[in-house]
Design a protein around this motif. Structure first.
Motif, PDB file in Angstrom:
ATOM      1  N   PHE A 349       0.871  -1.171   0.000  1.00 59.41           N
ATOM      2  CA  PHE A 349       0.000   0.000   0.000  1.00 59.41           C
ATOM      3  C   PHE A 349       0.911   1.224   0.000  1.00 59.41           C
ATOM      4  N   SER A 350       0.737   2.103  -1.009  1.00 54.77           N
ATOM      5  CA  SER A 350       1.577   3.298  -1.074  1.00 54.77           C
ATOM      6  C   SER A 350       0.716   4.531  -0.873  1.00 54.77           C
ATOM      7  N   VAL A 351       1.273   5.481  -0.172  1.00 55.68           N
ATOM      8  CA  VAL A 351       0.530   6.707   0.057  1.00 55.68           C
ATOM      9  C   VAL A 351       1.496   7.895  -0.026  1.00 55.68           C
ATOM     10  N   CYS A 352       1.058   8.910  -0.768  1.00 51.92           N
ATOM     11  CA  CYS A 352       1.882  10.104  -0.891  1.00 51.92           C
ATOM     12  C   CYS A 352       1.233  11.179  -0.019  1.00 51.92           C
ATOM     13  N   VAL A 353       1.984  11.709   0.922  1.00 51.88           N
ATOM     14  CA  VAL A 353       1.386  12.637   1.888  1.00 51.88           C
ATOM     15  C   VAL A 353       2.164  13.947   1.974  1.00 51.88           C
ATOM     16  N   ASN A 354       1.469  14.923   2.530  1.00 50.16           N
ATOM     17  CA  ASN A 354       2.074  16.209   2.797  1.00 50.16           C
ATOM     18  C   ASN A 354       2.353  16.281   4.305  1.00 50.16           C
ATOM     19  N   ASN A 355       3.613  16.397   4.644  1.00 46.95           N
ATOM     20  CA  ASN A 355       3.998  16.402   6.062  1.00 46.95           C
ATOM     21  C   ASN A 355       3.934  17.834   6.610  1.00 46.95           C
ATOM     22  N   LYS A 356       2.742  18.431   6.515  1.00 41.76           N
ATOM     23  CA  LYS A 356       2.571  19.857   6.800  1.00 41.76           C
ATOM     24  C   LYS A 356       2.924  20.221   8.245  1.00 41.76           C
ATOM     25  N   TYR A 357       2.585  19.353   9.159  1.00 43.30           N
ATOM     26  CA  TYR A 357       2.798  19.688  10.577  1.00 43.30           C
ATOM     27  C   TYR A 357       4.039  19.032  11.164  1.00 43.30           C
ATOM     28  N   ASP A 358       4.902  18.546  10.270  1.00 40.49           N
ATOM     29  CA  ASP A 358       6.189  18.009  10.700  1.00 40.49           C
ATOM     30  C   ASP A 358       6.047  16.881  11.727  1.00 40.49           C
ATOM     31  N   ARG A 359       5.149  15.952  11.449  1.00 45.78           N
ATOM     32  CA  ARG A 359       4.931  14.867  12.406  1.00 45.78           C
ATOM     33  C   ARG A 359       5.274  13.504  11.799  1.00 45.78           C
ATOM     34  N   LEU A 360       6.084  13.546  10.740  1.00 50.19           N
ATOM     35  CA  LEU A 360       6.389  12.311  10.017  1.00 50.19           C
ATOM     36  C   LEU A 360       7.088  11.278  10.899  1.00 50.19           C
TER      37      LEU A 360
END
Ligand code: ASP
Length: 418
Positions: A349-360
């Protein structure tokens, strides 16, 4: 009534403010409400002020002084030796800001942020209002906080539509030129709230909706909405017409010209949105309205840089199906990752995300305890709407670097390694 919105770039200096007057003279200003953002990069400067207050208090007064000087220098350039009473007004607003810091007891960052950053819009609209009146364009200043009523979700407040419609209709003088602030509102206790960065377009749409305006015009430094960001893509072309649905799709995929929340209220009342150039006010610009999906019907290119691609597979090679995928989504929601793209196969399962809140990192720690995880940071997500063979050839050229590709009838998306 018409609603105009002028962003920070259009009023970044005295020249910009004079140009607003030129635009109003050219296109008329009868029965018009203008919504204005903070001047230039003032909101960023105020964000720094908030940061200093919490983390580097010794820098606070200097940062406020710089902000004051920036505005005073614009005042001087506009009003010359007759800078009073505008100098005093700037001084008063800055004193109000200082007084907030002096008396504030709250340690809630978002609350403090909202009480502070709105000063940018208060300063800009006060200066522009005074200047319009000075050049014989009678204008009335309106405090948006008396009109735009929200909950207390500071930094990204949600609108109370019922109340806002009532207050706007009670506060806005019809048949006059009125100026008000974008971005800010107030909660039940009359504390200032903000609608999220770049929220002034949304403010314009809120006022337009409440006033049943005939149109909203966003004045920009580009000729209108182009089929790609000219700083990123070559040979971009002006789009003359975009339907609401298409504009919402483009905003969703990351086209930054129009703030996504802006379109919904306008669509509900079918109020046309025009995007036009403040450098060439006679140009037709782009119309977002009921009608053709896209005119001309050409591919639209969108880049979302600095995304994160996460590839997951189960530790025991079992299928990635409903139960683990729902678990992944719950975690993505919990860690405030904005999902841009998903793809799954039997075991991955692949997901492309935006780490906007720096919680990666926090998220990855949990994911690694449950799945086999591969991460690609700092990847580019390209979206092409209405792709044609030429667009596909361009994508083909990047093939070696493509980590993931997904194609639907109208849209192709691909994630590219840096
Ligand atoms: N001044 C605010 C910002 O810079 C709101 C806006 O310009 O739309 O985000």
């Amino acid at each position: 009534m018409r609603v105009f919105k002028f962003g920070g770039a259009s009023v970044k200096d005295a020249e910009g403010v004079r140009n607003v007057v030129e635009v109003l003279k050219k296109v008329g200003h009868k029965d018009t409400l203008i919504i204005v953002s903070a001047m230039g990069k003032t909101t960023n400067a105020l964000e720094l002020v908030v940061d200093h207050y919490f983390n580097q208090p010794e820098e606070l007064s200097n940062a406020i002084l710089e902000l004051k000087q920036f505005h005073l220098q614009i005042v001087e350039a506009l009003f010359g030796p007759l800078s009073e009473p505008m100098n005093t007004r700037v001084g008063e607003l800055v004193s109000e800001l200082k007084s907030f810091f002096k008396h504030n007891k709250s340690t809630n960052y978002s609350f403090v942020y909202d009480q502070v950053v709105g000063f940018g819009e208060l300063l800009s609209t006060s200066i522009i209002n005074a200047y319009l009146n000075q050049v014989d364009i009678p204008c009335e200043w309106l405090d948006a906080r008396k009109c735009v009523k929200t909950d207390a979700y500071y930094r990204d407040a949600n609108l109370d539509w019922e109340l806002t419609q009532k207050t706007i209709n009670a506060q806005v003088s019809k048949n006059k030129l009125v100026i008000s602030q974008g971005f800010i509102g107030s909660d039940d206790n009359n504390f200032t709230t903000t609608l999220g960065r770049e929220g002034s377009d949304y403010t314009a749409a809120i006022f337009a909706y409440a006033l049943n305006a005939e149109s909203v015009t966003i004045w920009k430094d580009v000729p209108g909405v182009l089929n790609g960001d000219p700083r990123v893509f070559e040979n971009t072309k002006l789009l003359n017409q975009i339907s609401y649905t298409e504009a919402i799709e483009l905003a969703f995929y990351g086209a930054s010209v129009i703030h996504p929340k802006t379109l919904q209220p306008l669509q509900r009342k079918e109020i046309p949105l025009y995007v036009r150039s403040f450098l060439n006010p006679e140009g037709a610009g782009t119309s977002v309205s009921k009608g053709k999906t896209l005119e001309p019907h050409i591919p639209c290119y969108i880049l979302k840089p600095k995304q994160v691609l996460i590839r997951l597979s189960s530790l025991d090679f079992s299928f990635m199906v409903e139960d683990n995928i729902s678990e992944v989504f719950a975690l993505l929601y919990q860690y405030q990752m904005r999902v841009d793209l998903i793809q799954n196969s039997a075991i991955s399962f692949s997901v492309c995300v935006n780490n906007k809140y720096d919680r990666l990192e926090e998220l990855l720690q949990i994911l690694r305890s449950k799945f086999k995880v591969t991460v690609f940071e700092n990847v580019d997500l390209y979206t092409v709407r209405h792709f044609d063979t030429e667009a596909l050839t361009t994508i083909e050229a990047k093939k070696d670097k493509i980590l993931l590709e997904q194609r639907a009838q109208e849209t192709i998306q691909y994630v590219v390694e840096q």
